[in-house]
Write an enzyme that holds these catalytic residues in place. Sequence first.
Site, PDB file in Angstrom:
ATOM      1  N   TYR A  45      15.382   0.465  -0.930  1.00 27.77           N
ATOM      2  CA  TYR A  45      14.459   0.230   0.196  1.00 27.77           C
ATOM      3  C   TYR A  45      15.037  -0.607   1.333  1.00 27.77           C
ATOM      4  CZ  TYR A  45      12.967  -4.637  -0.645  1.00 27.77           C
ATOM      5  OH  TYR A  45      12.909  -5.993  -0.753  1.00 27.77           O
ATOM      6  N   HIS A  78      -2.438  -7.839  -2.562  1.00 26.45           N
ATOM      7  CA  HIS A  78      -1.286  -7.054  -3.013  1.00 26.45           C
ATOM      8  C   HIS A  78       0.011  -7.578  -2.386  1.00 26.45           C
ATOM      9  CE1 HIS A  78       1.276  -3.701  -4.088  1.00 26.45           C
ATOM     10  NE2 HIS A  78       1.533  -3.470  -2.816  1.00 26.45           N
TER      11      HIS A  78
END
Length: 424
Positions: free
Chosen positions: A253, A142
């Site tokens: 973020y 991932h």
Amino acid sequence: MNSKANDPKLKSWIDVKSESDFPIQNIPFGLYSDNKVSHHACTAIGEFIIDLYELQRHDFLDALAIPDNFLNADSLNDLIGMGKITTNGLRERLSELLQHNNFELQDNTDLHFLIIKKQSDVKMLLPVHIGDYTDFYSSIDHATNVGTMFRDPANALLPNWKHLPVGYHGRASSICVSGHSFHRPKGQTLPAGDTQPVFGASKLLDFELETGFIIGKSTKMGESVTTEKADDHIFGMVLFNDWSARDIQTWEYVPLGPFLAKNFASTMSPWIVTLEALSPFRTKGYVQEPKVLPYLQYSGEKNIDINLEVIIKTENNDENTVCQSNYKYMYWTMEQQLAHHTVNGCNINVGDMMASGTISGPLPTEYGSMLELSWRGTKPLKMKDGTERKFINDKDSVIMRGYCKKDNLRIGFGNCEAKVLPAT
Ligand code: MN
């Protein structure tokens, strides 16, 4: 962890179908309600639940000395907090009562209506009060995919990634038990090519295929948990969907990490499968190279072979399997995550939830998010009804399932399901 309850030869007097997640070797813990019961602890077997409060009230659990009010509390925290000697003892006792050659409960048919209920007739509740929730980022496939997409394929992993299990503190208040629905989140996003943000409903709503583990033994501030002792502090595991709004995430973020892109909802499966029930499925993980610092080293097989899948259920109830992954692909183990989390003296509490991070495997069919499966929207997935998905649409449900299988033994988690409603 030699447990009599794990014996694959055990059979129950309660009917269990071969594809059930809940054979007698599982004995997970949950909390349920129905029209008579507001919240009782329970376990699952086949298509049924067993009411632990009623078992206790009718003297089936006397040897364990569990206070009655721990079994009809609005969470399992007090029960779990009694420690593994009690909870493993309870699992062994439940296994005994459910074995085909035990007649204590089997022949007490007058009590069956109080103690044995169909799962389809009860509502499962959030099993623990979650004080703190941490989410890791521990799947190398991932992290490599995301780094490749957003940064640089040659340097997909940031320099720290192989040296520590990256994580952040999430939001516990919006963790819901399977079966809920929520409205598509709204927020700020920066449209491609623009310099000024806009406000509106997220267009890139995604799931994250994760598991979580529940803390069963607290520590005091200043204490650290070693990888060797970590399993004493891990009560069990659940499936976990860490819903993410990718467009909100991309804009917000930097530099402190995920915030409103993640805290609007997370979904967990209702049954906590104990670490002891999962122990026959332990397996090796990826080789960690370079070698990690001593406090993160461990011995033995610490990964677990758990098949994981994600299904998108469209409005017409078609189930489209979009991902088949496995927990064994985790680079960082739960034991390392917990050792890292506490190495600075951070205290942990019974009921805390620690999630794995999105669990992707090496193959494109094993990617654990739509971001990766559709490769940032460039490869839409075809649904059975002819529509396409780059991300998750309104009125879609996302279902996660997970199970271990070895020889003829199958230990599963039940569904982790939630439905997306249009933004308000
Ligand atoms: Mn996550």
